[in-house]
Design a protein around this motif. Structure first.
Motif, PDB file in Angstrom:
ATOM      1  N   ARG B 435       0.829  -1.194   0.000  1.00 55.04           N
ATOM      2  CA  ARG B 435       0.000   0.000   0.000  1.00 55.04           C
ATOM      3  C   ARG B 435       0.866   1.247   0.000  1.00 55.04           C
ATOM      4  O   ARG B 435       0.627   2.193  -0.745  1.00 55.04           O
ATOM      5  CB  ARG B 435      -0.884  -0.004   1.259  1.00 55.04           C
ATOM      6  CG  ARG B 435      -1.839   1.150   1.336  1.00 55.04           C
ATOM      7  CD  ARG B 435      -2.535   1.155   2.674  1.00 55.04           C
ATOM      8  NE  ARG B 435      -1.612   1.636   3.700  1.00 55.04           N
ATOM      9  CZ  ARG B 435      -1.923   2.546   4.611  1.00 55.04           C
ATOM     10  NH1 ARG B 435      -3.129   3.056   4.636  1.00 55.04           N
ATOM     11  NH2 ARG B 435      -1.064   2.932   5.509  1.00 55.04           N
ATOM     12  N   ASN B 436       1.893   1.249   0.863  1.00 53.99           N
ATOM     13  CA  ASN B 436       2.735   2.424   0.947  1.00 53.99           C
ATOM     14  C   ASN B 436       3.465   2.664  -0.365  1.00 53.99           C
ATOM     15  O   ASN B 436       3.684   3.803  -0.774  1.00 53.99           O
ATOM     16  CB  ASN B 436       3.733   2.283   2.100  1.00 53.99           C
ATOM     17  CG  ASN B 436       3.028   2.355   3.445  1.00 53.99           C
ATOM     18  OD1 ASN B 436       1.916   2.884   3.522  1.00 53.99           O
ATOM     19  ND2 ASN B 436       3.657   1.826   4.479  1.00 53.99           N
ATOM     20  N   GLY B 437       3.856   1.560  -1.017  1.00 54.94           N
ATOM     21  CA  GLY B 437       4.491   1.692  -2.319  1.00 54.94           C
ATOM     22  C   GLY B 437       3.542   2.341  -3.304  1.00 54.94           C
ATOM     23  O   GLY B 437       3.919   3.253  -4.052  1.00 54.94           O
ATOM     24  N   ALA B 438       2.297   1.882  -3.328  1.00 53.64           N
ATOM     25  CA  ALA B 438       1.309   2.421  -4.249  1.00 53.64           C
ATOM     26  C   ALA B 438       1.079   3.902  -3.963  1.00 53.64           C
ATOM     27  O   ALA B 438       1.017   4.733  -4.878  1.00 53.64           O
ATOM     28  CB  ALA B 438       0.002   1.649  -4.126  1.00 53.64           C
ATOM     29  N   ALA B 507       9.447   4.857  -7.242  1.00 58.75           N
ATOM     30  CA  ALA B 507       8.975   5.035  -5.865  1.00 58.75           C
ATOM     31  C   ALA B 507       8.118   3.843  -5.435  1.00 58.75           C
ATOM     32  O   ALA B 507       8.248   3.320  -4.320  1.00 58.75           O
ATOM     33  CB  ALA B 507       8.174   6.334  -5.754  1.00 58.75           C
ATOM     34  N   PHE B 508       7.255   3.425  -6.352  1.00 62.09           N
ATOM     35  CA  PHE B 508       6.381   2.278  -6.071  1.00 62.09           C
ATOM     36  C   PHE B 508       7.212   1.047  -5.720  1.00 62.09           C
ATOM     37  O   PHE B 508       6.978   0.386  -4.700  1.00 62.09           O
ATOM     38  CB  PHE B 508       5.513   2.019  -7.304  1.00 62.09           C
ATOM     39  CG  PHE B 508       4.728   0.748  -7.267  1.00 62.09           C
ATOM     40  CD1 PHE B 508       3.686   0.584  -6.363  1.00 62.09           C
ATOM     41  CD2 PHE B 508       5.006  -0.288  -8.157  1.00 62.09           C
ATOM     42  CE1 PHE B 508       2.953  -0.585  -6.341  1.00 62.09           C
ATOM     43  CE2 PHE B 508       4.273  -1.451  -8.132  1.00 62.09           C
ATOM     44  CZ  PHE B 508       3.244  -1.608  -7.225  1.00 62.09           C
ATOM     45  N   ILE B 513       9.544  -2.574  -1.730  1.00 61.94           N
ATOM     46  CA  ILE B 513      10.610  -3.514  -1.340  1.00 61.94           C
ATOM     47  C   ILE B 513      11.064  -3.230   0.084  1.00 61.94           C
ATOM     48  O   ILE B 513      11.293  -4.144   0.874  1.00 61.94           O
ATOM     49  CB  ILE B 513      11.792  -3.401  -2.333  1.00 61.94           C
ATOM     50  CG1 ILE B 513      11.403  -4.025  -3.666  1.00 61.94           C
ATOM     51  CG2 ILE B 513      13.029  -4.084  -1.778  1.00 61.94           C
ATOM     52  CD1 ILE B 513      12.356  -3.725  -4.789  1.00 61.94           C
ATOM     53  N   LEU B 514      11.176  -1.936   0.411  1.00 59.72           N
ATOM     54  CA  LEU B 514      11.645  -1.593   1.752  1.00 59.72           C
ATOM     55  C   LEU B 514      10.617  -1.946   2.822  1.00 59.72           C
ATOM     56  O   LEU B 514      10.967  -2.281   3.935  1.00 59.72           O
ATOM     57  CB  LEU B 514      11.980  -0.101   1.822  1.00 59.72           C
ATOM     58  CG  LEU B 514      13.201   0.323   1.002  1.00 59.72           C
ATOM     59  CD1 LEU B 514      13.459   1.811   1.174  1.00 59.72           C
ATOM     60  CD2 LEU B 514      14.431  -0.472   1.399  1.00 59.72           C
ATOM     61  N   GLY B 515       9.343  -1.841   2.436  1.00 60.33           N
ATOM     62  CA  GLY B 515       8.307  -2.104   3.442  1.00 60.33           C
ATOM     63  C   GLY B 515       7.936  -3.565   3.497  1.00 60.33           C
ATOM     64  O   GLY B 515       8.555  -4.405   2.853  1.00 60.33           O
ATOM     65  N   PHE B 516       6.921  -3.799   4.276  1.00 58.61           N
ATOM     66  CA  PHE B 516       6.466  -5.168   4.472  1.00 58.61           C
ATOM     67  C   PHE B 516       4.948  -5.179   4.338  1.00 58.61           C
ATOM     68  O   PHE B 516       4.284  -4.399   5.015  1.00 58.61           O
ATOM     69  CB  PHE B 516       6.860  -5.620   5.873  1.00 58.61           C
ATOM     70  CG  PHE B 516       7.462  -6.975   5.882  1.00 58.61           C
ATOM     71  CD1 PHE B 516       8.567  -7.252   5.103  1.00 58.61           C
ATOM     72  CD2 PHE B 516       6.916  -7.978   6.669  1.00 58.61           C
ATOM     73  CE1 PHE B 516       9.136  -8.501   5.128  1.00 58.61           C
ATOM     74  CE2 PHE B 516       7.484  -9.225   6.691  1.00 58.61           C
ATOM     75  CZ  PHE B 516       8.587  -9.488   5.919  1.00 58.61           C
TER      76      PHE B 516
END
Lengths: 123, 888
Positions: B435-438, B507-508, B513-516
């Motif tokens: 979600r954060n990536g999006a 950014a996406f 990748i960094l998040g979970f």
């Protein structure tokens, strides 16, 4: 006629003291030291009163009292129990086991004499 | 000549006709008839809302201005339909299996049903679509103007056309777009109407084309010659612009809210895509067939300075072909209206579902959920949203002045909605997308789009001042809107598309990748990416009360019987049903899922409900997500268990302490009772004999004897008190040890002397002088006390005819061992454990002593760091004393 008193006790000095006091008052005194063979001593000759110490080696005074009370022949014999532990629990146990009277050491000579007269006289 | 009045009449008749068709289609669909409504052909034609008035009129203008570049607008979608057929099918499958209502719903649903994401997508979609709606209104207005006589009066009346068109479209859209609040958001009437319009616009363009080629030019050969001669053939084709435009139109085809509406939401059957894959590119080919000829002929025949966007209309008018002109006008009108209608439906769904309803529900504190007016409010919200969206387009049209600047808006809008692409496609193929990536991708992409393309599209100095273009934002040259990071000299559109899409995708990916992903995102990701693995071939909604019963049973297990029953009854009443079972409508399921996820976690609730209503079979990923949640729950409960174990342990410790205290209390009682006995016994004799002495009249020997008894018992009392005090000091640890040095022999000598010296005795002591010659460094007095006790005991209790005590000393490696063994009968086995306890005289009365001796010995040895123990099996009584060597 003078009554028969049997003293069952393990302290020789106390036996001597009670014997002296009762004899002086005219009682026939027999003694037995300790719990062992005490029952035989009781049966040997009918006593008008048994003075019984609670803390006897090998056999406690309560057990001995229970034996006496369950004996058809001697069951009604008055028993004066002596204890040196002075705990209320002992008094209650003695009453339940059927002691006629209960005295805590040390006692005065007058006290024990009065108790013996009362118990053995009534018998 | 056709007047605007005739035109208006034609429009009204046309609209009424469309109305009738749509109404009939809706009726047929409701009665379950009209299989033709669900034919692949209708689906394909409905896709043609891609071709708006911008393509109808604008393509010719585009070709007249920029040559062959217009082809890219058709090339992108065709490539998607043919080459990305599989991806489209996946999107359609997901849309159906997840009951997706819009592109905002799709993206938010993929990323854990995040409403924040839905709101963002909705707002961005409205921003991207509003100019496009304005463009349609402008085209209708311009086409009207083409028929009206020039002059200020005519111009004003034409301008006011726009508001009527806007109002008419709003009414039409509301009537057919919100007649029912269907679960699947399908609008048969609207779809059939736009399919009809698709036919009209194709026929119109083909008719104009044929007229131009054969009517005006006199044949194909002449037309080709004309094209070769026109500047269209000379236009330079820039590779980067071609690539960018093709990519852009392909992305827009996938991401435009209206395209998503017809392609995914209105899709009746996945198989229709198979037909559309070739039929739609064919449609596009046909509609673009005559673009170049019309443009070339228009450039030739029309007076210079006339708007090339209106060649389609003006060429027939020029030739006096009023009928053809009216058909052409209807084609353009169809293009514009179908776009506005579908866009308004799509946007209103998004606005009402993701913005209006959540706000309304929050404002009413959820109380409305319990009453029956949700449906009414939703419909009202939908209708107001439609009106709002169309009016926004109208306002934009009026404020922008209806200038030719609007022509460029088409591509700008494409670039805007194309920003959805990374999140949309990434979500379909990549389970790790978060979600954060999006959110990050969308945010970055849209910010760049606004800054690099949208705002500059108004022209320098309108919104962005000129100096920003020249020197960059805040004077930072790398922030120039058309030369970001010093990439100047590029085509502004290519520049903006490259940077916005590139950084959007970056950014996406990076944030994802960094998040979970959260469990819900993981679950939804699996559902989307592996949609073909675990969605049955999608059929229409077949929920029944039977499923509700299963759901109730499940809910009862989770929430408890009474509460679940009450909830279901309430839901049924809200649906207007009597009884306790509601229809398993998507709204109800969603609501139930939310309720259950509070108890068992979102992934679990989703998997359980899916299992029952057969939305999707539970996949391995679902189970993994469920397992994750279960693991969390188990971890929590094991923490609880650990806590309760700890409590049990504490309770046990308390119980142990309590037992110990009770034991100590019993021991204390026992001890006091023992002390009482030991004190009272000598006192009894003393009292009795002193009374006898007081009475007088005794013989001298009696006097002597009784006085001796009194004296002896007094000594006994004194000894007892001494022992008690000694023991008490030793036990409390307050004893002060007085370390001295000497040999073991010396200590033993002292002990023997103290025991044997005063009173004659028959006990013989055997010593071991060799072993005793060891130096000790300890409290000699205390050690002697222990030895004295042991020797005294042997003297008192050894019952052998010739009592003998043997003292053996042995020096070991770590300690000195001294054994005291007599030749009596020893201590009975059962009493061995007791002899070191206080007052354990083992029933022997003939010796004086309170029975504290060995207890005192044990305490002393403990203080000296050694031990004293009974040695069994030595014949007589045997005690072993050990002392650590360090002390020796």
């Amino acid at each position: 006629m003078a009554g028969q008193v049997l003293i069952i006790e393990d302290e020789p000095n106390i036996i001597e003291a009670i014997s002296f006091i009762l004899s002086r008052d005219g009682w026939h005194v027999r003694t037995h030291s300790g719990g062992e063979g005490a029952m035989a001593a009781v049966r040997e000759r009918r006593a008008d009163l048994i003075i019984l110490d609670v803390m006897l080696p090998h056999r406690s005074g309560f057990e001995l009292l229970a034996d006496i009370r369950s004996d058809a022949d001697l069951g009604q014999t008055p028993v004066l129990m002596l204890t040196a532990r002075g705990q209320r629990k002992d008094r209650e146990m003695a009453e339940r086991a059927g002691a006629s009277r209960f005295m805590t050491k040390p006692f005065s000579n007058a006290e024990i004499l009065e108790a013996v007269r009362a118990l053995a006289g009534a018998a | 000549m056709a007047t605007p009045g005739i035109l208006a009449a034609v429009c009204i008749i046309y609209v009424v006709f469309l109305f009738a068709v749509a109404f009939a289609a809706d009726r047929a669909a409701r009665r379950g008839r009209g299989a033709w409504l669900r034919s692949p052909l209708v689906y394909t034609l409905s896709l043609s809302i891609y071709c708006t008035a911008w393509t109808f009129y604008g393509a010719v203008g585009f070709a007249a201005r920029s040559g062959m570049e217009y082809v890219t607008i058709y090339l992108g979608p065709s490539l998607v339909m043919i080459g990305w057929w599989w991806t489209l099918r996946k999107m359609v499958r997901v849309g159906r299996s997840q009951r997706i209502t819009s592109i905002a719903d799709m993206i938010s649903s993929r990323y854990g049903k995040s409403n924040l994401l839905a709101v963002c997508v909705t707002i961005l979609a409205v921003i991207g679509t509003t100019p496009y709606i304005a463009l349609q209104l402008q085209s209708v207005t311009l086409s009207f103007a083409a028929f009206s006589p020039p002059g200020p009066e005519g111009g004003r009346s034409v301008q006011s056309i726009a508001i009527y068109v806007a109002l008419g479209l709003t009414v039409f859209t509301i009537l057919f777009g919100t007649r029912n609040l269907d679960a699947n958001e399908r609008h048969h009437g609207v779809v059939i109407a736009i399919a009809l319009e698709a036919v009209v616009k194709l026929l119109a363009l083909l008719a104009v084309g044929i007229f131009v080629v054969w009517g005006l030019e006199g044949g194909l050969a002449a037309t080709l010659e004309r094209i070769d001669a026109s500047p269209i053939g000379d236009f330079d084709v820039s590779g980067s612009r071609w690539t960018a435009l093709t990519l852009l139109s392909a992305a827009a085809f996938l991401c435009l809210p209206r395209m998503f509406q017809v392609m995914v939401v209105e899709n009746e059957d996945e198989g229709h895509l198979r037909t559309a894959a070739w039929a739609f590119p064919l449609y596009l080919m046909l509609i673009s067939l005559f673009v170049v000829p019309i443009a070339a002929v228009g450039l030739e025949l029309m007076p210079t300075g006339s708007n090339p966007d209106l060649y389609v209309l003006n060429l027939p008018l020029l030739a006096g072909q009023d009928g053809l002109a009216i058909l052409s006008f209807l084609g353009g009108f169809s293009s514009a209206t179908s776009m506005v209608i579908v866009a308004a439906i799509a946007l209103s769904t998004m606005v009402s579902n993701h913005i209006v309803m959540p706000i309304w529900l929050r404002a009413t504190g959820g109380a409305a959920m319990m009453s029956g007016d949700v449906r009414q409010v939703a419909l009202l919200a939908r209708r107001l949203s439609i009106g709002g969206v169309v009016m926004l387009g109208y306002l934009y049209f009026r404020l922008s002045g209806g200038g030719t600047a609007l022509a460029a808006i088409g591509l700008v809008a494409f670039a805007g909605v194309a920003q959805f692409l990374p999140a949309l496609m990434g979500g379909l193929v990549w389970r790790g997308a978060t979600r954060n990536g999006a959110l990050a991708g969308l945010g970055v992409g849209f910010a760049l789009w606004v800054y690099c393309l949208f705002l500059p599209s108004f022209g320098a100095g309108v919104i962005l001042p000129q100096h920003v273009f020249d020197a960059g934002l805040f004077g930072l040259t790398w922030l120039r809107p058309q030369a970001l990071f010093w990439t100047g000299g590029m085509d502004p559109l290519v520049h903006a598309v490259m940077w916005s899409m590139g950084l959007n995708t970056a950014a996406f990916c990076i944030v994802s990748i960094l998040g979970f992903p959260r469990p819900v995102e993981r679950l939804q990701g699996a559902q989307f990416v592996n949609v073909f693995d675990h969605s049955q071939s999608p059929g229409s909604w077949t929920g029944g009360l039977g499923q509700s019963e299963d759901l109730l049973i499940m809910a009862q297990r989770i929430m408890g019987a009474a509460e679940a029953q009450e909830l279901f009854t309430r839901a049924a009443r809200r649906q207007g049903l009597s009884g306790y079972l509601p229809e398993p409508s998507p709204e109800f399921l969603e609501w139930l899922e939310r309720r259950l996820s509070g108890s068992v976690g979102a992934a679990t609730a989703h998997a359980m409900i899916s299992q029952i209503v057969g939305r999707a079979t539970v996949s391995v990923e679902d189970l993994l997500a469920v397992a994750d949640e279960t693991a969390q729950i188990m971890e929590y409960s094991s923490q609880l268990e650990a806590k309760s174990n700890e409590q049990a342990r504490t309770a046990r410790q308390l119980r142990e302490v309590n037992e110990k205290l009770t034991q100590i209390s019993v021991q204390k009682d026992g001890f006091l009772s023992q002390v009482s006995h030991e004190l009272r016994t000598p006192m009894t004799s003393i009292r009795a004999f002193s009374e006898i002495l007081r009475d007088g009249g005794l013989a001298p020997d009696e006097l002597q004897k009784y006085a001796t008894i009194i004296h002896g018992e007094s000594l006994r009392l004194t000894r007892l008190l001494d022992d008690l005090l000694d023991l008490s000091v030793l036990e409390s640890g307050q004893v002060v040890l007085n370390a001295q040095t000497g040999t073991l022999a010396e200590v033993l000598d002292r002990a023997v002397a103290a025991t044997m010296g005063s009173v004659p005795t028959s006990l013989r002591i055997l010593r071991d002088p060799g072993g005793e010659d060891v130096r000790l460094s300890t409290d000699m007095d205390r050690l002697a006390q222990v030895f004295i006790n042991l020797i005294a005991n042997a003297r008192k209790y050894c019952d052998a005819p010739a009592p003998t005590l043997e003292v053996r000393a042995e020096v070991g490696e770590a300690e000195v061992v001294i054994d005291f063994v007599d030749n009596g009968t020893g201590i009975p086995l059962k009493d061995e454990a007791l002899i070191f306890e206080k007052f354990s005289r083992l029933g022997q009365t003939r010796a004086p002593g309170a029975g504290l001796g060995l207890a005192i010995c044990r305490e002393i040895m403990h203080r000296l760091g050694g031990t004293i123990s009974y040695l069994p099996g030595q014949g007589g009584a045997a005690f072993r004393v050990t002392l650590p060597h360090e002390a020796g």
